[in-house]
Write a protein that holds these residues in place. Structure first.
Motif, PDB file in Angstrom:
ATOM      1  N   THR A 113     -17.860  45.005 -62.818  1.00 52.85           N
ATOM      2  CA  THR A 113     -18.748  45.108 -63.975  1.00 52.85           C
ATOM      3  C   THR A 113     -18.212  46.052 -65.047  1.00 52.85           C
ATOM      4  OG1 THR A 113     -19.991  46.854 -62.852  1.00 52.85           O
ATOM      5  CG2 THR A 113     -20.820  44.608 -62.616  1.00 52.85           C
ATOM      6  N   GLY A 114     -17.092  46.715 -64.782  1.00 57.16           N
ATOM      7  CA  GLY A 114     -16.537  47.644 -65.764  1.00 57.16           C
ATOM      8  C   GLY A 114     -15.150  48.053 -65.339  1.00 57.16           C
ATOM      9  N   PHE A 115     -14.583  49.038 -66.074  1.00 53.83           N
ATOM     10  CA  PHE A 115     -13.185  49.378 -65.800  1.00 53.83           C
ATOM     11  C   PHE A 115     -12.956  49.866 -64.376  1.00 53.83           C
ATOM     12  CE2 PHE A 115     -12.432  49.080 -70.365  1.00 53.83           C
ATOM     13  CZ  PHE A 115     -11.249  48.364 -70.316  1.00 53.83           C
ATOM     14  N   ALA A 116     -13.836  50.656 -63.852  1.00 55.36           N
ATOM     15  CA  ALA A 116     -13.706  51.065 -62.445  1.00 55.36           C
ATOM     16  C   ALA A 116     -15.076  50.936 -61.789  1.00 55.36           C
ATOM     17  CB  ALA A 116     -13.160  52.489 -62.348  1.00 55.36           C
ATOM     18  N   GLN A 117     -15.718  49.814 -62.074  1.00 60.20           N
ATOM     19  CA  GLN A 117     -17.088  49.614 -61.610  1.00 60.20           C
ATOM     20  C   GLN A 117     -17.217  48.272 -60.894  1.00 60.20           C
ATOM     21  OE1 GLN A 117     -19.511  50.003 -65.121  1.00 60.20           O
ATOM     22  NE2 GLN A 117     -19.162  52.197 -65.266  1.00 60.20           N
ATOM     23  N   TYR A 118     -17.744  48.357 -59.686  1.00 65.59           N
ATOM     24  CA  TYR A 118     -17.875  47.156 -58.861  1.00 65.59           C
ATOM     25  C   TYR A 118     -19.271  47.123 -58.251  1.00 65.59           C
ATOM     26  CZ  TYR A 118     -12.880  46.700 -59.474  1.00 65.59           C
ATOM     27  OH  TYR A 118     -11.644  46.551 -60.045  1.00 65.59           O
ATOM     28  N   ASN A 119     -19.679  45.922 -57.808  1.00 68.05           N
ATOM     29  CA  ASN A 119     -20.997  45.788 -57.226  1.00 68.05           C
ATOM     30  C   ASN A 119     -21.028  44.518 -56.379  1.00 68.05           C
ATOM     31  OD1 ASN A 119     -23.757  46.211 -56.721  1.00 68.05           O
ATOM     32  ND2 ASN A 119     -24.066  47.031 -58.795  1.00 68.05           N
ATOM     33  N   ILE A 120     -22.147  44.339 -55.699  1.00 66.88           N
ATOM     34  CA  ILE A 120     -22.404  43.087 -54.991  1.00 66.88           C
ATOM     35  C   ILE A 120     -23.493  42.351 -55.761  1.00 66.88           C
ATOM     36  CG2 ILE A 120     -23.302  42.057 -52.855  1.00 66.88           C
ATOM     37  CD1 ILE A 120     -20.497  43.234 -52.513  1.00 66.88           C
ATOM     38  N   TRP A 176     -26.789  44.875 -56.991  1.00 65.92           N
ATOM     39  CA  TRP A 176     -27.435  46.020 -56.352  1.00 65.92           C
ATOM     40  C   TRP A 176     -27.489  47.172 -57.352  1.00 65.92           C
ATOM     41  CZ3 TRP A 176     -24.277  46.253 -51.105  1.00 65.92           C
ATOM     42  CH2 TRP A 176     -24.690  45.187 -50.285  1.00 65.92           C
ATOM     43  N   GLU A 177     -28.313  48.169 -57.013  1.00 68.00           N
ATOM     44  CA  GLU A 177     -28.325  49.380 -57.833  1.00 68.00           C
ATOM     45  C   GLU A 177     -26.964  50.053 -57.657  1.00 68.00           C
ATOM     46  OE1 GLU A 177     -30.868  53.483 -58.125  1.00 68.00           O
ATOM     47  OE2 GLU A 177     -31.860  51.727 -57.256  1.00 68.00           O
ATOM     48  N   GLY A 178     -26.240  50.177 -58.717  1.00 68.47           N
ATOM     49  CA  GLY A 178     -24.864  50.668 -58.609  1.00 68.47           C
ATOM     50  C   GLY A 178     -24.449  51.284 -59.929  1.00 68.47           C
ATOM     51  N   PRO A 215     -19.176  46.412 -47.657  1.00 66.32           N
ATOM     52  CA  PRO A 215     -18.592  47.751 -47.806  1.00 66.32           C
ATOM     53  C   PRO A 215     -18.661  48.187 -49.279  1.00 66.32           C
ATOM     54  CG  PRO A 215     -17.088  46.235 -46.674  1.00 66.32           C
ATOM     55  CD  PRO A 215     -18.161  45.410 -47.313  1.00 66.32           C
ATOM     56  N   ILE A 216     -19.082  49.421 -49.495  1.00 71.34           N
ATOM     57  CA  ILE A 216     -19.114  49.979 -50.847  1.00 71.34           C
ATOM     58  C   ILE A 216     -18.361  51.305 -50.848  1.00 71.34           C
ATOM     59  CG2 ILE A 216     -21.288  48.875 -51.552  1.00 71.34           C
ATOM     60  CD1 ILE A 216     -22.653  51.613 -50.996  1.00 71.34           C
ATOM     61  N   ARG A 217     -17.642  51.556 -51.921  1.00 70.23           N
ATOM     62  CA  ARG A 217     -16.924  52.826 -52.047  1.00 70.23           C
ATOM     63  C   ARG A 217     -17.730  53.762 -52.926  1.00 70.23           C
ATOM     64  NH1 ARG A 217     -10.802  52.545 -53.701  1.00 70.23           N
ATOM     65  NH2 ARG A 217     -10.759  51.508 -51.676  1.00 70.23           N
ATOM     66  N   THR A 218     -17.983  54.962 -52.411  1.00 68.85           N
ATOM     67  CA  THR A 218     -18.760  55.969 -53.137  1.00 68.85           C
ATOM     68  C   THR A 218     -17.914  57.241 -53.210  1.00 68.85           C
ATOM     69  OG1 THR A 218     -19.759  57.117 -51.274  1.00 68.85           O
ATOM     70  CG2 THR A 218     -20.784  55.022 -51.914  1.00 68.85           C
ATOM     71  N   PRO A 219     -18.350  58.245 -53.969  1.00 66.86           N
ATOM     72  CA  PRO A 219     -17.594  59.504 -53.987  1.00 66.86           C
ATOM     73  C   PRO A 219     -17.459  60.142 -52.605  1.00 66.86           C
ATOM     74  CG  PRO A 219     -19.098  59.432 -55.836  1.00 66.86           C
ATOM     75  CD  PRO A 219     -19.423  58.236 -54.981  1.00 66.86           C
ATOM     76  N   LYS A 220     -18.378  59.814 -51.693  1.00 67.20           N
ATOM     77  CA  LYS A 220     -18.288  60.386 -50.333  1.00 67.20           C
ATOM     78  C   LYS A 220     -17.314  59.623 -49.444  1.00 67.20           C
ATOM     79  CE  LYS A 220     -23.155  61.799 -50.185  1.00 67.20           C
ATOM     80  NZ  LYS A 220     -24.439  61.477 -49.533  1.00 67.20           N
TER      81      LYS A 220
END
Lengths: 418, 285
Positions: A211-218, A225-227, A247-252
């Motif tokens: 959805t953006g330069f470094a933005q992904y979602n399902i 999803w809320e992302g 699988p989702i990648r988050t700062p954690k």
């Protein structure tokens, strides 16, 4: 896989075809493809210069083409092939051609029962899909990745819905990709989209979107999803539900999320998740520490990790055990519930559990020969070619489809005699 | 942190404007029109604040003694008559150093100059690290500034378009799945005219080698495919190409630090390798 209960499970071997004769008979013999039950074997052959057809257990189809490719057996042993001649492409089921012809066809995809036969299609200059000979009403600039619904009535493909001039980086950034289901596009458009999958009830589709330069979602039916997330990997549906897990990648770190909410702890990476047959357990490939791969079940990683790779987990039919192909220090093996086999190989195929879930077998390659490995023990005999074995319904015998000395055999062997 | 050693003026417009021949590129000129200081600050700090990057950013800045030995390693510096503004240390000074010092609060025009420096005046060749008495990884630093620019979309048009293509199609040049397979089949037919029964096996499970060309080969240089087919066949190599996305080894995301697309490209190739059970991946380069 077809319903194996109706197959011949009498122990013994049957010479199905002498492939050596095929090699003498044809200018060119391509890759062999056996049927699920092993009774038939087929290949694309070149009987005369520049002309191709199929050879099915020795019977050569009299129709000849300029190209024949993507051979695949249906569970009922009908042979599907994609063909090209006189500037048109068509799909053939045994010797029956679809009436519809195309400017190209690819991504031959079947439902589990073989009743749904789908392909991506090109009708210059547009692309789309066809299911059982029925072509989408709407075609698009591009269509890639093909999913067929479990009930065999719908297809979904990722499509480029708007044109884009060469080097037009800004039109791309408005979002020109989406999913079309039976040719009808989702309302929402995305930068990129891949990995479409149908829900068990065939009514919903989920996919990875950018959805953006470094933005992904399902996206599920076009709704995200809320992302967003740092990255996502391919989603799956939970059996008998409309819940989506990805699988989702988050700062954690990377975790698995269900309907957008994290359900596991965090790893360096996680992907290839799969539910157990009863839908109660979830396993995935995870990276718990840098460059160490393993399997996690319900969020808990195996204590054993591997340096090179771990492939998709496989659940036993009773949902209690998990096995996976693993690679450590450049050698392949199978690990079951975290315990790797001692024997290592040049290649190993996905493990297969017996019907009672107690035994694990796999096809493996060593020094150019292919073997069956049963609970880590290598079969005495190796073959020139071997396809994945199949357990008899009672779990006592294995069906081997193999080539030995240039001859293709169907063998049913008691598992304790391998 | 390095704030103690970068305590010069932090006024937004107080920065060295390079007197360079303009580079006309919509990736810079159009994108910069939509940037704000707030957007830049967010992007810069998104990269600077990543915990694992902190030490790798700061240690070289703290360690560098400005000896300028890196200059003579740099072909940009040497080919511009030893203009000190092309020296690797100067490129760090004019980009990352300033961004850290100002905590990302910089103007769009400043960021445009940063983008020009990191994309158009450095190839991330890492030769400067070989000359540096401390072996400082200057290319890593300038690469992460590229990452900041990427998050803002401030990337040269051509390479950004190719990365967009890789993101959408896992091919460098918007190649449809059908065109890829069709091209392989066509090239097999072409070469068959020269070498009897030459094959370009598609999706052959268990082959020794999977060849992954660059997208340019099926798109505009099909003769490369023909030549590869001849070499593989004459050498007797058991080879294949993958039918599914993940056959194109061009990885433009790596150059612009689109890490996500970069990872998807690499994963696509390995997924095909593992699906087809091949033993070696051979890439064009």
């Amino acid at each position: 896989m077809s319903e194996s209960a109706s197959w011949n499970w009498d122990t013994g071997e049957k010479l199905v075809a002498n492939i050596n004769d095929w090699k003498k008979k044809f200018i060119d013999l391509r890759e062999l493809t056996p049927s699920d039950d092993g009774e038939k074997i087929a290949a694309v052959v070149q009987p005369e210069k520049g002309k191709f057809t199929t050879c099915l257990t020795g019977d050569v189809w009299e129709e000849k083409f300029e190209r024949v490719y993507s051979l695949k057996f249906k569970p009922d042993n009908q042979l599907i092939s994609l063909t090209y001649r006189d500037y048109v492409y068509a799909l053939a089921v045994d010797h029956e051609m679809w009436e519809e012809t195309f400017d190209f066809i690819w991504n031959l995809t079947l439902t589990q029962d073989g009743k749904g036969i789908a392909v991506n299609i090109k009708r210059d200059p547009q692309l789309g899909a066809a299911l059982n000979g029925q072509v989408w009403e709407n075609l698009y600039i591009d269509a890639r990745h093909l999913a067929v619904s479990p009930d065999g009535t719908k297809t979904a493909s990722c499509i480029q819905i708007q044109p884009m001039k060469t080097l037009d980086i800004f039109t791309y950034q408005k979002g020109i990709w989406t999913v079309a289901v039976d040719g009808t596009p989702w309302e929402k458009k995305f930068w990129s989209i891949w990995g479409p999958v149908f829900s068990p009830d065939s009514n919903h589709v989920a996919a990875c979107v950018r959805t953006g330069f470094a933005q992904y979602n399902i996206a599920v039916d076009g709704n995200t999803w809320e992302g967003p997330f740092g990255l996502v990997w391919e989603p799956i549906f939970k059996p008998n539900t409309n819940d989506v897990v990805a699988p989702i990648r988050t700062p954690k770190g990377t975790t698995l999320a269900m309907n957008g909410k994290p359900i596991w702890g965090y790893f360096f990476n996680a992907w290839r998740q799969i539910f157990s047959p009863d839908g109660q357990k979830l396993a995935a490939v995870v990276v718990p520490s840098f460059s160490r791969w393993t399997i996690a079940v319900d969020g808990t990683p195996w204590s054993t990790t591997f340096s090179d790779a771990v492939l998709s987990p496989v659940f036993s039919l009773n949902s209690k055990r998990v096995a996976a192909v693993v690679k450590d220090s450049k050698r392949w093996a199978v690990a079951v519930d975290g315990n790797p086999w001692t024997e290592k190989f040049d290649n190993v195929w996905d493990p297969i559990f017996s019907p009672d879930s107690n035994t694990v077998v796999a096809k493996a390659e060593r020094n150019g020969k292919f073997y069956i490995v049963v609970d880590g023990k290598v079969s005495k005999k190796g073959y020139e070619s071997l396809w994945n074995p199949v357990f008899s319904p009672d779990g006592k015998n294995l069906l081997l489809r193999c080539v030995d000395n240039g001859k293709y055999y169907r063998k049913v062997i008691p598992i304790n005699e391998l | 942190m390095a704030e103690a050693s970068v305590k010069e003026s932090t006024k937004t417009e107080d920065w060295v404007k390079l007197n360079r021949k303009p580079v006309a590129d919509p990736g810079f000129d159009e994108t910069v029109k939509n940037l704000t200081t707030e957007k830049i600050e967010k992007a810069v700090n998104a990269v600077l604040n990543i915990g694992k990057n902190g030490a790798r950013f700061m240690a070289p800045l703290e360690t560098c003694i400005h000896c300028a030995l890196c200059s003579n390693a740099c072909h940009w510096y040497l080919s511009h008559d030893k203009d000190p503004t092309y020296a690797p240390v100067a490129k760090v000074k004019m980009t990352l150093w300033e961004l850290i010092k100002r905590k990302g609060k910089v103007s769009p025009e400043f960021m445009k100059q940063v983008a020009r420096i990191v994309f158009c005046e450095c190839n991330l060749c890492r030769r400067c690290s070989m000359y540096c008495p401390f072996g400082l990884d200057i290319a890593f630093q300038l690469g992460m500034v590229r990452r900041m620019c990427f998050i803002l979309g401030l990337v040269p048009q051509n390479i950004l378009d190719q990365t967009h293509s890789l993101s959408a199609t896992l091919t460098q040049l918007w190649i449809t799945q059908g065109d890829w397979i069709d091209t392989m089949q066509w090239q097999e037919e072409e070469v068959r005219g020269e070498i009897k029964n030459v094959r370009i096996p598609i999706d052959k499970e268990g082959a020794e080698v999977m060849w992954c060309p660059l997208g340019t080969e099926p798109k505009v240089a099909t003769y490369h495919i023909a030549r590869t087919a001849k070499i593989m066949n004459v050498a007797g190599i058991d080879w294949t190409v993958a039918a599914q996305d993940g056959w194109d080894s061009a990885n433009m995301g790596m150059f612009i630090r689109d890490m996500e697309t970069m990872q998807r490209v690499v994963r696509g190739i390995y997924d095909n390798a593992m699906r087809l059970k091949i033993k070696r991946i051979v890439l064009t380069e």
